[in-house]
Design an enzyme around this catalytic site. Structure first.
Site, PDB file in Angstrom:
ATOM      1  CG  ASP A  38      11.099  -1.459  -5.388  1.00  0.00           C
ATOM      2  OD1 ASP A  38      12.241  -1.660  -5.822  1.00  0.00           O
ATOM      3  OD2 ASP A  38      10.842  -0.666  -4.465  1.00  0.00           O
ATOM      4  CE  LYS A  60      16.696  -2.701  -1.478  1.00  0.00           C
ATOM      5  NZ  LYS A  60      17.951  -3.330  -1.666  1.00  0.00           N
ATOM      6  CG  MET A 172       8.517  -4.726   5.503  1.00  0.00           C
ATOM      7  SD  MET A 172      10.005  -3.736   5.293  1.00  0.00           S
ATOM      8  CE  MET A 172       9.527  -2.185   6.031  1.00  0.00           C
TER       9      MET A 172
HETATM   10  N1  SAH Z   1       6.282   1.771   0.129  1.00  0.00           N
HETATM   11  C1  SAH Z   1       5.359   0.701   0.505  1.00  0.00           C
HETATM   12  C2  SAH Z   1       5.897  -0.138   1.652  1.00  0.00           C
HETATM   13  C3  SAH Z   1       7.117  -0.951   1.262  1.00  0.00           C
HETATM   14  S1  SAH Z   1       7.685  -1.964   2.588  1.00  0.00           S
HETATM   15  C4  SAH Z   1       4.008   1.311   0.848  1.00  0.00           C
HETATM   16  O1  SAH Z   1       3.895   2.534   0.931  1.00  0.00           O
HETATM   17  O2  SAH Z   1       3.057   0.553   1.016  1.00  0.00           O
HETATM   18  C5  SAH Z   1       6.969  -3.506   2.127  1.00  0.00           C
HETATM   19  C6  SAH Z   1       5.824  -3.851   3.060  1.00  0.00           C
HETATM   20  O3  SAH Z   1       4.674  -3.082   2.725  1.00  0.00           O
HETATM   21  C7  SAH Z   1       5.345  -5.287   2.982  1.00  0.00           C
HETATM   22  O4  SAH Z   1       6.167  -6.142   3.759  1.00  0.00           O
HETATM   23  C8  SAH Z   1       3.962  -5.171   3.581  1.00  0.00           C
HETATM   24  O5  SAH Z   1       4.019  -5.048   4.983  1.00  0.00           O
HETATM   25  C9  SAH Z   1       3.515  -3.838   3.017  1.00  0.00           C
HETATM   26  N2  SAH Z   1       2.728  -3.976   1.791  1.00  0.00           N
HETATM   27  C10 SAH Z   1       3.051  -3.546   0.555  1.00  0.00           C
HETATM   28  N3  SAH Z   1       2.055  -3.787  -0.325  1.00  0.00           N
HETATM   29  C11 SAH Z   1       1.066  -4.381   0.391  1.00  0.00           C
HETATM   30  C12 SAH Z   1      -0.242  -4.837   0.083  1.00  0.00           C
HETATM   31  N4  SAH Z   1      -0.748  -4.733  -1.139  1.00  0.00           N
HETATM   32  N5  SAH Z   1      -0.985  -5.377   1.067  1.00  0.00           N
HETATM   33  C13 SAH Z   1      -0.503  -5.455   2.330  1.00  0.00           C
HETATM   34  N6  SAH Z   1       0.711  -5.034   2.690  1.00  0.00           N
HETATM   35  C14 SAH Z   1       1.489  -4.497   1.738  1.00  0.00           C
END
Ligand code: SAH
Length: 259
Positions: A38, A60, A172
């Site tokens: 991803d 995505k 998100m």
């Molecule tokens: N599976 C991921 C979430 C995926 S959805 C998890 O467990 O973190 C994608 C969202 O995750 C982004 O829009 C943001 O809100 C958050 N996100 C992912 N990586 C991030 C990071 N390093 N810092 C802040 N928000 C993050």
């Protein structure tokens, strides 16, 4: 004789800092023949990969051109059926807003085994950046992981969230911040509830904004912060250590100005 099929591994790459990858995830990456990855994954974790492994980005990100989910699922099945070791590598934890539910069902329906290797989800990485506990005996009896971007465009749960007193971690949510703040305030959450936004949590270029629910949309608009970012809402945010931001991150300390 039945042909050999390896279980397909759904692997969490953590929030960004490659050192937050688990040992188990690093081993899985090292053994993989095919890595479907991803776009929120830090490519530094690929240092563990076999140079002969095929790495395919299937990102995505919201609002951008993305690989269709059905295509990713077919690809996983196709590669695993060739007898290859397939790793599906996702940002954070695969079980948190990672479409893992759909992928697990698709793999099961194809008669393939699935294994899940957890990663550190971005909500906890954001809390580490702020040096706060997401739960607290005095401030928050629980934690809710919520999306600010629901699949059907309707948030049914915000009224309950506004009343529950739990810390709310919004994934998100940045693009819809005005609507989210207005909804929570409309449902009764105090306008001065502390809120933090952490972009690129755990990464060297991490940025932090601390504000209050009513001011957050304007403060965010006036800042350089954008996606990917995590919003943390609730009284635990009042415990954030401003001094630590000074050392580690760009600071926008609005809470102090507004106090
Ligand atoms: N599976 C991921 C979430 C995926 S959805 C998890 O467990 O973190 C994608 C969202 O995750 C982004 O829009 C943001 O809100 C958050 N996100 C992912 N990586 C991030 C990071 N390093 N810092 C802040 N928000 C993050």
């Amino acid at each position: 004789m039945k042909p050999l099929r390896y279980p397909v591994l759904l692997v969490g790459a953590g929030p960004g800092d490659p050192e937050l990858l688990t040992i188990k995830a690093a081993k899985a990456i090292a053994q993989a023949n095919v890595i479907l990855i991803d776009d929120l994954v830090n490519e530094a974790v690929l240092e563990h990969a076999n140079p002969k492994a095929r790495v395919q980005w299937v990102g995505k990100r919201g609002g951008c051109q993305s690989t269709p989910q059905a295509f990713i699922e077919k690809l996983m099945v196709h590669e695993a059926n060739k007898g290859l070791r397939v790793v599906r590598l996702k940002g954070g934890d695969p079980l948190v807003f990672g479409r893992a539910g759909e992928e697990i069902m698709a793999l099961r329906q194809a008669g393939l085994e699935v294994q899940i290797i957890n990663g550190i989800t971005s909500a906890v990485a954001a809390a580490s950046a702020l040096q706060i506990s997401l739960t607290h005996r005095d401030h928050s009896p629980g934690l809710v992981l919520a999306t600010g971007h629901p699949a059907n465009g309707v948030d049914k749960g915000w009224a309950e969230l506004a009343r529950c007193g739990y810390t709310i971690a919004v994934y998100m949510g940045v693009a819809r911040v005005s609507q989210l703040c207005a909804d929570l305030i409309g449902h009764g959450l105090a306008a001065n509830t502390p809120v933090a936004v952490v972009q690129h949590a755990s990464c060297a270029h991490q940025q932090i904004l601390v504000s209050q629910l009513s001011c957050l949309p304007d403060d965010l608009a006036a800042s350089t912060l954008g996606s990917p970012a995590l919003m943390l809402i609730g009284q635990v945010v009042s415990q954030a250590s401003v001094a630590s931001f000074m050392q580690d991150s760009q600071v926008i300390d609005l809470l102090r100005q507004q106090a």
